[in-house]
Design a protein around this motif. Structure first.
Motif, PDB file in Angstrom:
ATOM      1  N   ASP A  96       0.516  -1.267   0.121  1.00 30.78           N
ATOM      2  CA  ASP A  96      -0.127   0.254  -0.017  1.00 30.78           C
ATOM      3  C   ASP A  96       0.946   0.848   0.114  1.00 30.78           C
ATOM      4  O   ASP A  96       0.476   2.437  -0.023  1.00 30.78           O
ATOM      5  N   PRO A 101       7.464   3.724  -9.872  1.00 26.29           N
ATOM      6  CA  PRO A 101       8.430   2.390 -10.880  1.00 26.29           C
ATOM      7  C   PRO A 101       9.206   2.182 -10.048  1.00 26.29           C
ATOM      8  O   PRO A 101       9.451   0.954 -10.252  1.00 26.29           O
ATOM      9  N   ASP A 105      12.691   6.669  -6.997  1.00 23.73           N
ATOM     10  CA  ASP A 105      11.492   7.191  -7.591  1.00 23.73           C
ATOM     11  C   ASP A 105      10.470   7.019  -6.240  1.00 23.73           C
ATOM     12  O   ASP A 105      10.071   8.223  -5.542  1.00 23.73           O
TER      13      ASP A 105
ATOM     14  N   LEU B 129       8.644   4.837 -17.386  1.00 19.78           N
ATOM     15  CA  LEU B 129       7.446   5.356 -16.642  1.00 19.78           C
ATOM     16  C   LEU B 129       8.006   6.756 -16.544  1.00 19.78           C
ATOM     17  O   LEU B 129       7.307   8.312 -16.502  1.00 19.78           O
ATOM     18  N   GLN B 130       9.110   6.914 -14.841  1.00 17.93           N
ATOM     19  CA  GLN B 130       8.878   7.927 -14.180  1.00 17.93           C
ATOM     20  C   GLN B 130       9.284   9.532 -15.409  1.00 17.93           C
ATOM     21  O   GLN B 130       9.134  10.357 -15.389  1.00 17.93           O
ATOM     22  N   TRP B 150       1.008   7.610 -13.563  1.00 14.52           N
ATOM     23  CA  TRP B 150       1.856   7.110 -13.111  1.00 14.52           C
ATOM     24  C   TRP B 150       1.815   6.005 -11.960  1.00 14.52           C
ATOM     25  O   TRP B 150       2.282   5.240 -12.126  1.00 14.52           O
ATOM     26  N   LEU B 151      -0.018   6.127 -11.848  1.00 16.49           N
ATOM     27  CA  LEU B 151      -0.486   4.953 -10.939  1.00 16.49           C
ATOM     28  C   LEU B 151      -0.509   3.624 -11.380  1.00 16.49           C
ATOM     29  O   LEU B 151      -0.791   2.749 -11.165  1.00 16.49           O
ATOM     30  N   GLU B 153      -0.004   1.264 -13.940  1.00 12.02           N
ATOM     31  CA  GLU B 153       1.283   0.448 -13.429  1.00 12.02           C
ATOM     32  C   GLU B 153       1.354  -0.521 -12.334  1.00 12.02           C
ATOM     33  O   GLU B 153       0.832  -2.048 -12.518  1.00 12.02           O
ATOM     34  N   ARG B 154       1.599   0.370 -11.462  1.00 13.80           N
ATOM     35  CA  ARG B 154       1.427  -0.010  -9.903  1.00 13.80           C
ATOM     36  C   ARG B 154       0.665  -1.589  -9.642  1.00 13.80           C
ATOM     37  O   ARG B 154       0.362  -2.506  -8.527  1.00 13.80           O
ATOM     38  N   VAL B 157      -0.598  -4.343 -11.331  1.00 16.55           N
ATOM     39  CA  VAL B 157       0.549  -5.626 -10.673  1.00 16.55           C
ATOM     40  C   VAL B 157       0.004  -5.655  -9.412  1.00 16.55           C
ATOM     41  O   VAL B 157      -0.156  -6.583  -9.196  1.00 16.55           O
ATOM     42  N   LEU B 158      -0.619  -4.417  -8.435  1.00 15.58           N
ATOM     43  CA  LEU B 158      -0.694  -5.416  -7.457  1.00 15.58           C
ATOM     44  C   LEU B 158      -2.314  -6.094  -7.156  1.00 15.58           C
ATOM     45  O   LEU B 158      -2.590  -6.996  -6.725  1.00 15.58           O
ATOM     46  N   ARG B 200      -7.988  -0.860  -1.444  1.00 13.98           N
ATOM     47  CA  ARG B 200      -6.844  -0.736  -2.383  1.00 13.98           C
ATOM     48  C   ARG B 200      -6.119   0.404  -2.825  1.00 13.98           C
ATOM     49  O   ARG B 200      -5.367   1.057  -2.402  1.00 13.98           O
ATOM     50  N   ARG B 203      -6.580   2.739  -0.008  1.00 14.63           N
ATOM     51  CA  ARG B 203      -5.459   2.764   0.800  1.00 14.63           C
ATOM     52  C   ARG B 203      -3.877   2.924   0.639  1.00 14.63           C
ATOM     53  O   ARG B 203      -3.215   4.556   1.108  1.00 14.63           O
ATOM     54  N   LEU B 204      -3.516   3.112  -0.654  1.00 19.14           N
ATOM     55  CA  LEU B 204      -2.346   3.765  -1.766  1.00 19.14           C
ATOM     56  C   LEU B 204      -2.856   5.666  -1.575  1.00 19.14           C
ATOM     57  O   LEU B 204      -1.895   6.092  -1.386  1.00 19.14           O
TER      58      LEU B 204
END
Lengths: 253, 247
Positions: A96, A101, A105, B129-130, B150-151, B153-154, B157-158, B200, B203-204
């Motif tokens: 969380d 990436p 970062d 990505l950055q 930006w978010l 991709e992550r 995956v989650l 989720r 929470r992020l």
């Protein structure tokens, strides 16, 4: 065991704090305590006692009634940014917390969000990664780290903000014994930290904290860790299992 | 056209080409693919893209990702082929006719779509990505759009992990269930999965807010437009202008 008298030079002060879940179920009621700078406090309690919720209140992501002040700054929506630069919260699940990436970062995110740029930001990132032993992982994707590494990366994301108070939510959950031991040793190697540790791991609490607050909706006990964690009846009354090797518990001196 | 210099996966901040140049090249590629007639020139573009993917050591990943796009392209092409009644009928079934003209149109469209997908995927695979978000910020895109990108991709995956775990949990307990019952259970997982995804994301959001996020993704890499970026843009424009002129 009665609540300890709040120190006059409190770094963190919560007064008559109450909060509810989104479904309006009350989770914390009339919680008052204070933590002095440099103090190390374990927040213990059964599931649903409000430990994580209390930590969320401290960084201004959980609405509350009562008053909370950090370093003399009252936690209000307009002052939340100032408070967040002083309180670093490591969430229970590192997934969380890691959303960038690369690990580097993610560690840079906090300082950057607080307007820190250039060399100082790079220096903080390097220092935080070094502190948790992940200096070689800056360019790695968080998804490719082991759980223990992700936990350490999550701590680094907060350390880079150089918080005056480090709040850890169940830091030893899902960690294998070696990584758990490493975390305890790392916490003990940083006596300068003001620490608030929400945990079920009473052995860890004993080894890393001087004071323990037993939370069960409200404060059930607040005192020296040795006294609170040795009171087997008190622990049992609140659904906590006293440590098996109570006699051999290594209390932090 | 994307240049090898622009898509090297080994790039680091400081030595990197500006992703805005690669973005401009991508736009030129897409425009050219839409305008070029469907003949050997498309093959030339395909070869150029494959060559770039090889140079950037992304060919395998590119092919792997393309597998996700291929079914959609196939369905679209089948629709075009069966709907366009033009020329000799090659095959007919249940009132549907496959004509030579329809087949040609579907093939041309399929090739174009495939190349467009390849160019876009190669761009995404080749630009970290950055750097991409830094480029978009430099192009003054809305902060909200950049934050979502930006978010993504992550979070994907989650969520993929969550879904995989749920399906595994279903599989290990579904030994005696009939196929229909398994399907119903999988559908229930879909609902649970959505709820988990929302939880989720909340929470992020909390974790980001706790570290000072106020709606704007901090730009961690400063971009510099270099001479080879100018060369990349000029080269890609010249390449497609030449193709356009000789068609």
């Amino acid at each position: 065991m009665t609540a300890a008298q709040p120190p006059s030079s409190a770094f963190l002060r919560c007064t008559q704090l109450s909060t509810k879940y989104a479904n309006r179920h009350s989770v914390l009621h009339d919680v008052s305590f204070a933590i002095a700078r440099g103090e190390r406090v374990a927040l213990i309690g059964p599931n649903g006692a409000g430990k994580s919720t209390l930590l969320r209140v401290l960084v201004g992501v959980q609405p509350y009634a009562g008053s909370v002040s950090v370093d003399g700054i009252a936690l209000t929506p307009s002052a939340a940014a100032q408070v967040r630069s002083r309180v670093g919260l490591v969430f229970q699940n590192p997934d969380d917390q890691l959303f960038s990436p690369t690990v580097g970062d993610d560690v840079a995110f906090g300082p950057a969000a607080h307007g820190i740029e250039g060399d100082e930001r790079d220096e903080r990132v390097a220092e935080a990664l070094r502190a948790v032993g992940l200096d070689a992982a800056a360019e790695r994707n968080p998804a490719h780290l082991s759980f223990g590494e992700r936990r350490r990366a999550a701590i680094a994301t907060v350390l880079s903000m150089r918080p005056a108070l480090l709040a850890l939510d169940e830091p030893s959950s899902n960690l294998d014994p070696r990584h758990r031991r490493g975390l305890i040793e790392w916490l003990n190697s940083r006596p300068d930290l003001t620490l608030l540790l929400a945990t079920h791991d009473l052995d860890m609490a004993a080894e890393t904290c001087d004071r323990a607050i037993l939370l069960s909706g409200s404060i059930a006990a607040d005192g020296p860790a040795r006294e609170v964690l040795s009171d087997t009846q008190l622990l049992a009354r609140h659904g906590l299992e006293p440590p098996l090797g109570l006699q051999s518990l290594r209390f932090r001196e | 056209m994307l240049s090898a210099a622009a898509i090297s996966p080994e790039r680091r901040a400081g030595s990197a080409a500006d992703p805005r140049a690669a973005g401009a090249a991508l736009i030129v590629t897409i425009a050219a693919l839409l305008l070029l007639p469907a003949d050997l020139r498309l093959l030339l573009v395909a070869l150029a893209l494959a060559g770039l993917a090889l140079l950037a050591r992304q060919l395998r990943r590119l092919l792997r990702r393309l597998r996700l796009v291929l079914p959609m392209i196939a369905v679209f092409c089948a629709f075009i082929a069966l709907r366009m009644a033009d020329g000799t009928t090659l095959y007919s079934f249940a009132g549907l006719e496959l004509t030579r003209g329809g087949l040609q149109a579907a093939t041309a469209l399929g090739a174009r779509l495939l190349l467009l997908a390849s160019a876009s995927l190669l761009f995404v695979l080749s630009i970290p990505l950055q750097q991409l978000t830094a480029a978009l910020a430099a192009l003054r895109l809305p902060a909200r759009v950049i934050a979502v990108l930006w978010l993504t991709e992550r979070v994907l995956v989650l969520l993929g992990d969550d879904l995989r775990r749920s399906l595994e949990a279903l599989r290990v307990r579904a030994g005696t269930l009939s196929r229909a019952a398994r399907m119903r259970a999988a559908a229930r997982i879909g609902g649970t999965f959505l709820l988990r995804a929302v939880a989720r994301s909340e929470r992020l959001a909390d974790a980001m807010a706790a570290r000072g996020f106020q709606g704007r993704v901090p730009v961690l890499r400063s971009l510099r437009w270099r001479s080879h970026d100018t060369a990349l843009c000029a080269g890609s424009i010249l390449f497609f202008t030449a193709l356009w002129m000789v068609r």
